[in-house]
Design an enzyme around this catalytic site. Sequence first.
Site, PDB file in Angstrom:
ATOM      1  N   GLU A 140      -2.159   3.924   9.713  1.00 56.40           N
ATOM      2  CA  GLU A 140      -2.874   3.266   8.615  1.00 56.40           C
ATOM      3  C   GLU A 140      -3.257   1.850   8.996  1.00 56.40           C
ATOM      4  OE1 GLU A 140      -0.108   3.424   5.327  1.00 56.40           O
ATOM      5  OE2 GLU A 140       0.339   5.486   5.896  1.00 56.40           O
ATOM      6  N   CYS A 166      -4.663  -5.527   8.393  1.00 56.65           N
ATOM      7  CA  CYS A 166      -3.276  -5.295   8.777  1.00 56.65           C
ATOM      8  C   CYS A 166      -3.264  -4.051   9.658  1.00 56.65           C
ATOM      9  CB  CYS A 166      -2.460  -5.078   7.499  1.00 56.65           C
ATOM     10  SG  CYS A 166      -0.760  -4.626   7.802  1.00 56.65           S
ATOM     11  N   CYS A 211       8.419   4.205  13.756  1.00 52.25           N
ATOM     12  CA  CYS A 211       9.113   3.018  14.282  1.00 52.25           C
ATOM     13  C   CYS A 211      10.559   3.400  14.569  1.00 52.25           C
ATOM     14  CB  CYS A 211       9.083   1.877  13.256  1.00 52.25           C
ATOM     15  SG  CYS A 211       9.930   0.388  13.851  1.00 52.25           S
ATOM     16  N   CYS A 220      14.841  -0.022   9.822  1.00 49.96           N
ATOM     17  CA  CYS A 220      15.254  -0.919   8.745  1.00 49.96           C
ATOM     18  C   CYS A 220      15.417  -0.075   7.479  1.00 49.96           C
ATOM     19  CB  CYS A 220      14.231  -2.030   8.546  1.00 49.96           C
ATOM     20  SG  CYS A 220      13.980  -2.972  10.049  1.00 49.96           S
ATOM     21  N   CYS A 228      12.391   0.455   4.771  1.00 47.67           N
ATOM     22  CA  CYS A 228      11.010   0.582   5.228  1.00 47.67           C
ATOM     23  C   CYS A 228      10.574   2.031   5.423  1.00 47.67           C
ATOM     24  CB  CYS A 228      10.872  -0.187   6.544  1.00 47.67           C
ATOM     25  SG  CYS A 228       9.277   0.004   7.320  1.00 47.67           S
ATOM     26  N   CYS A 267       3.736   0.610   3.865  1.00 45.50           N
ATOM     27  CA  CYS A 267       2.900   1.102   4.946  1.00 45.50           C
ATOM     28  C   CYS A 267       3.645   2.275   5.568  1.00 45.50           C
ATOM     29  CB  CYS A 267       2.714   0.002   5.993  1.00 45.50           C
ATOM     30  SG  CYS A 267       1.018  -0.195   6.441  1.00 45.50           S
TER      31      CYS A 267
END
Length: 358
Positions: free
Chosen positions: A95, A116, A123, A127, A130, A344
């Site tokens: 995205e 952005c 990832c 975290c 997230c 996101c």
Amino acid sequence: MQSGIAEALQSLTRRELADLFAEWGEPEYRTGQVLDWLWKKRVASIDAMSNLPAPLRERLAKQFPRAALQHAETSGAADTTRKFLLRLHDGRYVESVLIPASPALYGEKSDRHTLCVSSQVGCAYGCKFCASGLDGLTRNLDAGEIAGQVVLAEEVSGRKVNNLVFMGMGEPLANLPNLLAAIEIITSPWGLHIGARHLTISTSGLVPQIEELADHPRQIRLAISLHGATDEVRGRIMPVNRKWPLEKLFAALRYWNTRKKQKLTFEYILIAGVNDDLQQARLLARKAAALDAKVNLIPYNTVEGLDWSRPDEAHCREFRDILRKARVPTTLRLEKGHDINAACGQLRLKREATEAGK
Ligand code: SAH
Ligand code: SF4
């Protein structure tokens, strides 16, 4: 070119393309011609590069058979924050989010359009708050897939992007070689020609890479996802803090400050009952002041499947005012539409789940 496999032509820096043409025995000026087609005229295919001889076009098309990205879907209205879902050649999605100038933040006359961008599919840093880390890391984006997000956003929106934040999906510093190649494409006059000062890399705090980037000659900006002012609080929500606790991180940031002119930014999500204690605000103020850094406070955005929430507005303001009283430049974004970092990764997760028939 970071990997041995054929990539999209957009992934090559000027040097890499010049080396390839030298190897192929092509005249030097072909490099400039191809870069011009890619980044200025922005043709959809190698076949449209009409001043190249047909055999060269064929050879290039064979070597670089695929496009960097395709536009899959846009959400959001034209005059507000818009999210683009982009399809990669292997069926994965990332995205990017386009944020139009915000008069409230940058003044009435601002023509700032911020994109952005994502740097990885997923990832690895996990975290706890997230969406991007929910499924772990799938793969790195290559330089063409990173820089290509700017081209696509401009094409779809009809607007010129003049500010970039690497705050989409992924940890940009875990993909440093491709990030550096993308930065070269984005900032060079032969590429997208956006000034390095208009690029902000956001990181969860990878110390060796921060030091390496500090030595990079371009004056790019750095934002640190802090989210906790003590190891205890930060360590609870960001596993990366175990490897690089605050003391090590801050040593790297002090080094950064010796090498770069622009102020550092700390991003601090406010999560109710987790990191929003006012004592954290006092410690954060001290830490930010010591580094002459700015602070962006971001009330937490709900992520499907995660059990966290934002504190109420009055508490967010109280947290902010402690920082302001300590003379730390601080922003608190309460309007919902502007929370671009928010969640996101959610669109992508939904789309990939639908296509996998989950
Ligand atoms: N990996 C990098 C860049 C991508 S995350 C980093 O961590 O800095 C970009 C920003 O969005 C980070 O500050 C991250 O902490 C924040 N973020 C992640 N999930 C969020 C959520 N649900 N609400 C608000 N901000 C969030
Ligand atoms: Fe990765 Fe950044 Fe999300 Fe942490 S906040 S999981 S580092 S994308």
